[in-house]
Write a protein that holds these residues in place. Sequence first.
Motif, PDB file in Angstrom:
ATOM      1  N   GLY A  55       0.814  -1.199   0.000  1.00 16.06           N
ATOM      2  CA  GLY A  55       0.000   0.000   0.000  1.00 16.06           C
ATOM      3  C   GLY A  55       0.852   1.254   0.000  1.00 16.06           C
ATOM      4  O   GLY A  55       2.076   1.223  -0.132  1.00 16.06           O
ATOM      5  N   ARG A  56       0.179   2.368   0.165  1.00 21.63           N
ATOM      6  CA  ARG A  56       0.879   3.645   0.213  1.00 21.63           C
ATOM      7  C   ARG A  56       1.806   3.676   1.428  1.00 21.63           C
ATOM      8  O   ARG A  56       1.424   3.259   2.520  1.00 21.63           O
ATOM      9  CB  ARG A  56      -0.146   4.776   0.306  1.00 21.63           C
ATOM     10  N   LEU A 196      -4.374 -14.185  15.869  1.00 18.97           N
ATOM     11  CA  LEU A 196      -5.760 -14.589  15.629  1.00 18.97           C
ATOM     12  C   LEU A 196      -6.126 -14.538  14.147  1.00 18.97           C
ATOM     13  O   LEU A 196      -6.910 -15.361  13.659  1.00 18.97           O
ATOM     14  CB  LEU A 196      -6.711 -13.697  16.423  1.00 18.97           C
ATOM     15  N   ALA A 197      -5.557 -13.560  13.428  1.00 18.58           N
ATOM     16  CA  ALA A 197      -5.898 -13.380  12.011  1.00 18.58           C
ATOM     17  C   ALA A 197      -4.972 -14.137  11.073  1.00 18.58           C
ATOM     18  O   ALA A 197      -5.165 -14.105   9.854  1.00 18.58           O
ATOM     19  CB  ALA A 197      -5.871 -11.887  11.669  1.00 18.58           C
ATOM     20  N   GLY A 198      -3.941 -14.806  11.625  1.00 16.16           N
ATOM     21  CA  GLY A 198      -2.970 -15.463  10.754  1.00 16.16           C
ATOM     22  C   GLY A 198      -2.099 -14.483  10.004  1.00 16.16           C
ATOM     23  O   GLY A 198      -1.702 -14.720   8.866  1.00 16.16           O
ATOM     24  N   GLY A 199      -1.787 -13.357  10.658  1.00 16.97           N
ATOM     25  CA  GLY A 199      -1.037 -12.277  10.027  1.00 16.97           C
ATOM     26  C   GLY A 199      -1.944 -11.096   9.755  1.00 16.97           C
ATOM     27  O   GLY A 199      -3.160 -11.256   9.619  1.00 16.97           O
ATOM     28  N   LEU A 200      -1.368  -9.908   9.712  1.00 17.25           N
ATOM     29  CA  LEU A 200      -2.163  -8.698   9.509  1.00 17.25           C
ATOM     30  C   LEU A 200      -2.258  -8.380   8.016  1.00 17.25           C
ATOM     31  O   LEU A 200      -1.229  -8.278   7.339  1.00 17.25           O
ATOM     32  CB  LEU A 200      -1.528  -7.523  10.245  1.00 17.25           C
ATOM     33  N   PRO A 201      -3.453  -8.198   7.465  1.00 13.66           N
ATOM     34  CA  PRO A 201      -3.585  -7.889   6.034  1.00 13.66           C
ATOM     35  C   PRO A 201      -3.280  -6.415   5.768  1.00 13.66           C
ATOM     36  O   PRO A 201      -4.051  -5.536   6.134  1.00 13.66           O
ATOM     37  CB  PRO A 201      -5.055  -8.222   5.747  1.00 13.66           C
ATOM     38  N   LEU A 202      -2.159  -6.159   5.119  1.00 16.07           N
ATOM     39  CA  LEU A 202      -1.817  -4.781   4.762  1.00 16.07           C
ATOM     40  C   LEU A 202      -2.612  -4.321   3.542  1.00 16.07           C
ATOM     41  O   LEU A 202      -3.039  -3.174   3.455  1.00 16.07           O
ATOM     42  CB  LEU A 202      -0.324  -4.651   4.467  1.00 16.07           C
ATOM     43  N   THR A 203      -2.770  -5.221   2.585  1.00 10.89           N
ATOM     44  CA  THR A 203      -3.539  -4.962   1.369  1.00 10.89           C
ATOM     45  C   THR A 203      -4.237  -6.269   0.987  1.00 10.89           C
ATOM     46  O   THR A 203      -4.071  -7.298   1.649  1.00 10.89           O
ATOM     47  CB  THR A 203      -2.630  -4.529   0.200  1.00 10.89           C
ATOM     48  N   ARG A 204      -4.967  -6.232  -0.124  1.00  6.99           N
ATOM     49  CA  ARG A 204      -5.597  -7.461  -0.621  1.00  6.99           C
ATOM     50  C   ARG A 204      -4.563  -8.486  -1.072  1.00  6.99           C
ATOM     51  O   ARG A 204      -4.863  -9.671  -1.197  1.00  6.99           O
ATOM     52  CB  ARG A 204      -6.534  -7.142  -1.789  1.00  6.99           C
ATOM     53  N   HIS A 205      -3.335  -8.020  -1.300  1.00  6.51           N
ATOM     54  CA  HIS A 205      -2.324  -8.892  -1.888  1.00  6.51           C
ATOM     55  C   HIS A 205      -1.232  -9.322  -0.909  1.00  6.51           C
ATOM     56  O   HIS A 205      -0.385 -10.140  -1.277  1.00  6.51           O
ATOM     57  CB  HIS A 205      -1.671  -8.177  -3.080  1.00  6.51           C
ATOM     58  N   TYR A 206      -1.246  -8.773   0.303  1.00 12.73           N
ATOM     59  CA  TYR A 206      -0.148  -9.103   1.226  1.00 12.73           C
ATOM     60  C   TYR A 206      -0.658  -9.170   2.658  1.00 12.73           C
ATOM     61  O   TYR A 206      -1.348  -8.252   3.133  1.00 12.73           O
ATOM     62  CB  TYR A 206       0.981  -8.067   1.138  1.00 12.73           C
TER      63      TYR A 206
END
Length: 273
Positions: A55-56, A196-206
């Motif tokens: 992301g930005r 809990l989330a299995g990693g933090l979603p920075l974007t839809r792709h990562y």
Amino acid sequence: MTQPQAPGLTDVPETMLWTLHSRAQEAMRADGVISDDKAVEIYQGLDYDFERNFGRSNPMAALRAQLFDRVVSAFLEEYPGASVVNLGEGLETQRYRLAEVPCEWFTVDLPEAIAIRERFMQPDARHEHIPLSATDRAWMKRIPRDRPVCIAAQGLFMYFQEQDVRDLLGDIAMQFPRCHLVFDVIPHWVSRASVLAGGLPLTRHYRTPIMPWGVYRFLLKSQLKSWVGRSGDVSLLDYPPFPRGPARLASKAAPLMPGARQWMPFVVKVTLR
């Protein structure tokens, strides 16, 4: 001109590209908080879609690097000719930002991380690369014991289990009698959300790797004293405020609010004598 090459990184080693994104974008701004020509060179030399994945950019990693530079510079002013060990250094370019300071630098990182680092930064008489995990105690045998040492870890320990952090810091304290430690910490709530989330979603792709270790600020000093098993000074350092925009006001005001620091990342400096 050499064509940019794909980094070919995954999991925790790929996070070095996330922090590079922050530092390089900040360094390319006229009003940036950090000067880092080498980071820009590396950024432009990689075939990787930074914005698609991360992301930005924001200046968080650049601010952290600025704070680490300040701590390491103060250490080297106090102990000229000492050693600096960077654990999990990845594509961090501190050696260039502090190039005028005489010292011996050691980079400890996984072999795949060292391989991409050496596309852009070669070891030499003052800079040694050690292709080992930070948890492999064999790297300690490569570090001189006849001088003080500053051991730094940026963006690393949150990817370890708490027991691994505890054991590593205890072994460092045992092996290095004159040692300064500096590392960053995420708060427990960020770690918990990541797990809990299995990693933090920075974007839809990562999505970040999970971050098992986080701790509330008020608990850390007592924990560290029991972990290192030696007397020493522990300082908890706030990140510099954001340099611009609404985030600047928020980052200046938040530390003044009761309890707010428990929710924020910070940097730890431990002095063992």
